[in-house]
Scaffold this motif. Sequence first.
Motif, short mmCIF file in Angstrom:
data_model
loop_
_atom_site.label_atom_id
_atom_site.label_comp_id
_atom_site.label_asym_id
_atom_site.label_seq_id
_atom_site.Cartn_x
_atom_site.Cartn_y
_atom_site.Cartn_z
N ALA A 171 0.82 -1.22 0.00
CA ALA A 171 0.00 0.00 0.00
C ALA A 171 0.85 1.27 0.00
N GLY A 172 2.16 1.09 0.09
CA GLY A 172 3.05 2.24 0.03
C GLY A 172 3.06 3.07 1.30
N VAL A 173 2.83 2.41 2.46
CA VAL A 173 2.85 3.14 3.73
C VAL A 173 3.80 2.44 4.70
N GLN A 174 4.09 3.09 5.82
CA GLN A 174 4.93 2.51 6.84
C GLN A 174 4.16 1.46 7.64
N PRO A 175 4.85 0.46 8.20
CA PRO A 175 4.15 -0.57 8.98
C PRO A 175 3.32 0.00 10.12
N GLY A 176 3.82 1.03 10.78
CA GLY A 176 3.06 1.64 11.88
C GLY A 176 1.76 2.26 11.38
N THR A 177 1.82 2.87 10.20
CA THR A 177 0.62 3.46 9.61
C THR A 177 -0.37 2.36 9.22
N ALA A 178 0.16 1.28 8.65
CA ALA A 178 -0.70 0.16 8.27
C ALA A 178 -1.38 -0.44 9.50
N LYS A 179 -0.64 -0.53 10.60
CA LYS A 179 -1.21 -1.06 11.84
C LYS A 179 -2.36 -0.18 12.32
N ASN A 180 -2.20 1.15 12.20
CA ASN A 180 -3.27 2.06 12.59
C ASN A 180 -4.49 1.90 11.70
N TYR A 181 -4.27 1.75 10.38
CA TYR A 181 -5.39 1.54 9.47
C TYR A 181 -6.15 0.27 9.83
N LEU A 182 -5.40 -0.81 10.08
CA LEU A 182 -6.03 -2.09 10.39
C LEU A 182 -6.81 -2.01 11.70
N GLN A 183 -6.30 -1.29 12.67
CA GLN A 183 -7.02 -1.13 13.93
C GLN A 183 -8.31 -0.36 13.72
N ARG A 184 -8.25 0.65 12.84
CA ARG A 184 -9.45 1.42 12.54
C ARG A 184 -10.51 0.55 11.86
N VAL A 185 -10.05 -0.36 10.97
CA VAL A 185 -10.97 -1.30 10.32
C VAL A 185 -11.64 -2.17 11.37
N LYS A 186 -10.84 -2.71 12.29
CA LYS A 186 -11.40 -3.57 13.34
C LYS A 186 -12.39 -2.81 14.21
N ASP A 187 -12.06 -1.56 14.54
CA ASP A 187 -12.96 -0.74 15.36
C ASP A 187 -14.28 -0.50 14.65
N LYS A 188 -14.21 -0.25 13.33
CA LYS A 188 -15.44 0.01 12.58
C LYS A 188 -16.32 -1.24 12.52
N TYR A 189 -15.71 -2.40 12.32
CA TYR A 189 -16.50 -3.62 12.29
C TYR A 189 -17.08 -3.93 13.67
N ARG A 190 -16.32 -3.65 14.70
CA ARG A 190 -16.84 -3.87 16.06
C ARG A 190 -18.05 -2.99 16.32
N LYS A 191 -17.96 -1.70 15.95
CA LYS A 191 -19.07 -0.77 16.16
C LYS A 191 -20.28 -1.13 15.31
N ALA A 192 -20.03 -1.80 14.17
CA ALA A 192 -21.14 -2.22 13.30
C ALA A 192 -21.77 -3.53 13.77
N GLY A 193 -21.24 -4.09 14.88
CA GLY A 193 -21.80 -5.32 15.42
C GLY A 193 -21.29 -6.58 14.76
N ARG A 194 -20.19 -6.45 14.00
CA ARG A 194 -19.61 -7.61 13.32
C ARG A 194 -18.11 -7.66 13.63
N PRO A 195 -17.75 -7.88 14.87
CA PRO A 195 -16.33 -7.82 15.24
C PRO A 195 -15.49 -8.83 14.46
N ALA A 196 -14.27 -8.39 14.15
CA ALA A 196 -13.32 -9.26 13.44
C ALA A 196 -11.95 -8.98 14.03
N TYR A 197 -11.46 -9.91 14.83
CA TYR A 197 -10.21 -9.69 15.55
C TYR A 197 -9.02 -10.41 14.91
N THR A 198 -9.30 -11.49 14.19
CA THR A 198 -8.21 -12.28 13.62
C THR A 198 -8.16 -12.10 12.10
N LYS A 199 -7.07 -12.58 11.50
CA LYS A 199 -6.94 -12.49 10.04
C LYS A 199 -8.04 -13.29 9.35
N LEU A 200 -8.39 -14.45 9.90
CA LEU A 200 -9.44 -15.27 9.30
C LEU A 200 -10.78 -14.56 9.37
#
Length: 213
Positions: A171-200
């Motif tokens: 994606a052309g970003v730093q690993p720390g930035t990617a980690k923040n993006y992924l955490q935001r994705v997880k937070d959004k799915y959690r708030k939508a009632g469809r939590p996803a914590y693992t890669k699967l």
Amino acid sequence: MGKTGVITVSVVDDDRMLIEGLAAWLAGVPDVRLTGRAATVAELLRTEPSPADVVLLDLLLADGSDPVDNVRTLVRLCRRVLVVSVVTSCDMARRMIGAGAGGYLTKDHDLAALVAKIREVAKEEVAISPELALGWLADRDDDRPVLSPQERAILLAYASGMTLTAAARSAGVQPGTAKNYLQRVKDKYRKAGRPAYTKLELAARVREDGLAT
């Protein structure tokens, strides 16, 4: 956005009069600079001096290219896309955002509104025409979170089996930035009632929401 605080913009539109008018108007906007212009996505990618922070993409181009394909081509190259169009359709806005665009603005707005949306997309926000926003949000499935193009890119790469470091590189970003993006994705799915914590679980959300198509 560059280190100078100036947002660079490229335009893909076959309306030369519109582009010339936009270029003249942006000359007086200190934090936004037009750096590239083309009639097609292929032409932009071939002639653009350097990747701009935001690509303004006309929905319906004279070459007959598919709008979804145009958005996906740019998003695969880690571009932030603001689609502009005469088409005032919530369904079309949803399709473009679903393809990875950062925003959708109808052409009946003034240039000040356009610059405001450019700034939102540059900050990785989802920017929708005000008259479409309420209908778009009302019609959208409540359990499908809205992801920014960058969040989507990291999610797709990571859920495909890549390590987070490899996903960041793709994606052309730093690993720390990617980690923040992924955490935001997880937070959004959690708030939508469809939590996803693992890669699967994240891969399952990608399939369920058709994000990889």
